[in-house]
Design a protein around this motif. Structure first.
Motif, PDB file in Angstrom:
ATOM      1  N   MET A 255     -42.703 -14.081   2.836  1.00  9.25           N
ATOM      2  CA  MET A 255     -42.396 -12.647   2.848  1.00  9.25           C
ATOM      3  C   MET A 255     -41.805 -12.176   1.521  1.00  9.25           C
ATOM      4  N   ILE A 258     -44.974 -11.764  -1.018  1.00  9.49           N
ATOM      5  CA  ILE A 258     -45.938 -10.668  -0.780  1.00  9.49           C
ATOM      6  C   ILE A 258     -45.640  -9.427  -1.637  1.00  9.49           C
ATOM      7  N   TYR A 264     -52.407  -8.331  -2.997  1.00  9.62           N
ATOM      8  CA  TYR A 264     -52.400  -9.030  -1.697  1.00  9.62           C
ATOM      9  C   TYR A 264     -53.025  -8.161  -0.600  1.00  9.62           C
ATOM     10  N   HIS A 265     -52.611  -6.910  -0.519  1.00 12.22           N
ATOM     11  CA  HIS A 265     -53.139  -6.032   0.526  1.00 12.22           C
ATOM     12  C   HIS A 265     -54.633  -5.777   0.333  1.00 12.22           C
ATOM     13  N   GLY A 268     -56.608  -8.872   1.466  1.00  8.79           N
ATOM     14  CA  GLY A 268     -56.582  -9.044   2.916  1.00  8.79           C
ATOM     15  C   GLY A 268     -56.470 -10.481   3.405  1.00  8.79           C
ATOM     16  N   GLU A 269     -57.304 -10.808   4.392  1.00  9.65           N
ATOM     17  CA  GLU A 269     -57.194 -12.071   5.117  1.00  9.65           C
ATOM     18  C   GLU A 269     -57.255 -13.304   4.192  1.00  9.65           C
ATOM     19  N   PHE A 272     -53.928 -13.787   2.596  1.00 13.37           N
ATOM     20  CA  PHE A 272     -52.946 -14.288   3.566  1.00 13.37           C
ATOM     21  C   PHE A 272     -53.129 -15.785   3.787  1.00 13.37           C
TER      22      PHE A 272
ATOM     23  N   ILE B  20     -54.054 -12.341  13.016  1.00  9.19           N
ATOM     24  CA  ILE B  20     -53.944 -13.792  12.849  1.00  9.19           C
ATOM     25  C   ILE B  20     -52.482 -14.152  13.101  1.00  9.19           C
ATOM     26  N   VAL B  29     -45.706 -15.856  12.178  1.00  7.04           N
ATOM     27  CA  VAL B  29     -46.099 -14.839  11.206  1.00  7.04           C
ATOM     28  C   VAL B  29     -47.391 -14.200  11.704  1.00  7.04           C
ATOM     29  N   ALA B  30     -47.443 -12.880  11.656  1.00  7.82           N
ATOM     30  CA  ALA B  30     -48.646 -12.180  12.102  1.00  7.82           C
ATOM     31  C   ALA B  30     -49.255 -11.419  10.932  1.00  7.82           C
ATOM     32  N   PHE B  31     -50.552 -11.582  10.769  1.00  7.76           N
ATOM     33  CA  PHE B  31     -51.271 -10.815   9.739  1.00  7.76           C
ATOM     34  C   PHE B  31     -52.225  -9.861  10.440  1.00  7.76           C
ATOM     35  N   LYS B  33     -55.327  -7.685  10.223  1.00  8.03           N
ATOM     36  CA  LYS B  33     -56.477  -7.664   9.302  1.00  8.03           C
ATOM     37  C   LYS B  33     -56.849  -6.251   8.860  1.00  8.03           C
ATOM     38  N   SER B  35     -54.755  -3.382   8.599  1.00 10.14           N
ATOM     39  CA  SER B  35     -53.790  -2.748   7.686  1.00 10.14           C
ATOM     40  C   SER B  35     -53.492  -3.637   6.479  1.00 10.14           C
ATOM     41  N   GLY B  36     -53.718  -4.953   6.630  1.00 12.31           N
ATOM     42  CA  GLY B  36     -53.364  -5.887   5.562  1.00 12.31           C
ATOM     43  C   GLY B  36     -51.880  -6.212   5.552  1.00 12.31           C
ATOM     44  N   ASP B  37     -51.154  -5.742   6.574  1.00 12.10           N
ATOM     45  CA  ASP B  37     -49.711  -5.991   6.628  1.00 12.10           C
ATOM     46  C   ASP B  37     -49.404  -7.342   7.268  1.00 12.10           C
ATOM     47  N   THR B  38     -48.305  -7.924   6.803  1.00  9.12           N
ATOM     48  CA  THR B  38     -47.853  -9.205   7.334  1.00  9.12           C
ATOM     49  C   THR B  38     -46.484  -8.994   7.972  1.00  9.12           C
ATOM     50  N   HIS B  39     -46.266  -9.593   9.134  1.00 10.45           N
ATOM     51  CA  HIS B  39     -45.008  -9.406   9.864  1.00 10.45           C
ATOM     52  C   HIS B  39     -44.450 -10.753  10.289  1.00 10.45           C
ATOM     53  N   ILE B  40     -43.134 -10.841  10.308  1.00  5.64           N
ATOM     54  CA  ILE B  40     -42.478 -11.989  10.944  1.00  5.64           C
ATOM     55  C   ILE B  40     -42.140 -11.556  12.369  1.00  5.64           C
TER      56      ILE B  40
END
Lengths: 308, 102
Positions: A255, A258, A264-265, A268-269, A272, B20, B29-31, B33, B35-40
């Motif tokens: 985190m 990022i 990064y955005h 995408g996948e 990640f 994901i 951790v969640a991604f 697809k 929005s491209g956002d990553t979350h804990i």
């Protein structure tokens, strides 16, 4: 055929620079440069002298940068230059004596915003045979000074500005341009590398005094060999602070990396998944230090603990 | 983006094709697809996403399944926390009302 930039005669390099046919290859990126100011020529001979260069374009380059006057008037009267990476950026015009800074800022912008073969992190990277150290810090966090000090400890330079991650396997790739040193770090680095490795200081820039540490020929020769990160550092310099380190959880490290990435955005996948591999393969620490000597001892210990 | 007005009958779901989930040590951790956002995610949020990935549920029907997923009794779970978690996950697009609601 690529030859070292310094082997070209002043006249032929100057003509090629005017025509925009100076093509340099540094690690994973090729760069095409066009410029009108002679100050830039002197800077290239100094800071880029060992870089493989071609004066006839052989292929499409990753980066195409022009350093020129912002308009016809400023070409002749109260002359100014700007970096033009091929897209519009809100760059402040600079006096011609600062054209090296315009060049470096333009190249940084180009890598950050145009090169999407890699996930790009605002960080320094150095490596030894067993793996790499990725140093992620805001401006002023000391990543260039730390990278320079680690070069003196036997690490090869990948970049003092960008961590370039291949998304398929999280390997880091090199683009070893001159190390940007600001303010007090110029004298600090000069002391342990020797003044012959540091370019003339650019004074009165919008970022204060700036000088560049020239990249060693060995850094350039080995720049096609990637490395895997074993250690990730998030340094903070606080004058007079006693050195300490805190190990980060993998998710915390992920985190924190990022927001340091410019694409990064966008990627995408794939970005990640690559970043997951990167943080899984490396130990990560937040470090606070008050002097380069303190930080180096701490980094040596952490590197040893990470298997470097 | 939050769903806007909702009721107790609103059915919520997570689209596993858009998310994901990855476990790093003891953290999920969640991604996302799209929005491209990553979350804990904390353990409760991870459980909500996992349960709602199986199919649409209301607050009421999801609660026992989520508690079972994290092996907690209703008495151990503070009032309203599951509903609050569902709404927070809706805010960040990890779940949404199922199409049957619209």
């Amino acid at each position: 055929m690529l030859t070292k930039l310094s082997t070209y005669h002043h006249t032929e390099l100057s003509e090629a620079l005017l025509k925009g046919t100076v093509e340099m290859t540094l690690g994973c990126f090729s760069m095409r440069i066009k410029a009108t100011d002679p100050t830039l020529l002197d800077f290239l001979y100094d800071a880029y002298r060992d870089v493989p260069t071609n004066l006839e374009l052989s292929d499409v380059t990753d980066i195409s940068l022009k350093v020129h006057a912002p308009n016809i008037l400023r070409r002749y009267i109260r002359r100014q230059v700007i970096a033009d990476p091929g897209f519009i950026v809100p760059a402040a015009p600079l006096p011609p004596r600062l054209s090296p800074l315009a060049l470096e800022m333009g190249l940084n912008l180009s890598v950050a915003l145009k090169c999407c073969r890699f996930t790009t992190f605002h960080s320094a990277v150095v490596a030894k045979e067993k793996g790499a150290i990725l140093i992620s810090a805001h401006s002023g966090g000391g990543k260039s000074t730390l990278a320079s000090a680690l070069m003196n400890d036997g690490y090869r330079l990948f970049s003092d500005e960008f961590g370039l991650m291949d998304m398929s396997d999280a390997s880091l790739w090199a683009h070893p341009r001159p190390v940007s040193l600001k303010g007090q770090s110029i004298d600090i680095v000069k002391e342990f590398t020797g003044a012959e490795w540091i370019t003339k200081t650019l004074t009165g820039t919008p970022k204060g005094d700036i000088a560049y540490r020239r990249v060693r020929p060995s850094d350039i020769e080995e720049s096609s060999t990637p490395a895997f990160a074993k250690l990730i550092l998030f340094p903070t310099f606080i004058e007079g602070a006693s050195p300490h380190a805190r190990e980060l959880a993998k998710a915390e490290s992920l985190m924190k990396l990022i927001p340091s990435s410019t694409n990064y955005h966008l990627l995408g996948e794939a970005a990640f998944k690559g970043l997951l591999k990167l943080v899984k393969g490396a130990r990560a620490y937040e470090i606070v230090y008050g002097s380069t000597e303190d930080s180096m001892q701490m980094v040596r210990d952490l590197a040893s603990g990470a298997g470097l | 983006m939050p769903a806007g007005p909702y009721s107790d009958d609103t059915q919520w779901c997570a689209d596993p094709d858009k998310i994901i989930l990855e476990t790093l040590e003891d953290v999920t951790v969640a991604f996302h697809k799209v929005s491209g956002d990553t979350h804990i995610l904390n353990f409760m949020s991870a459980a909500v996403v996992a349960v709602l990935s199986e199919g649409p549920e209301t607050f009421a029907s999801a609660t026992p399944k989520i508690l079972n997923y994290i092996q907690l009794d209703e008495a151990d779970c503070p009032d309203g926390i599951i509903k609050e978690t569902i709404l927070q996950l809706d805010e960040v697009d990890l779940i949404a009302p199922s199409r049957g609601n619209q």
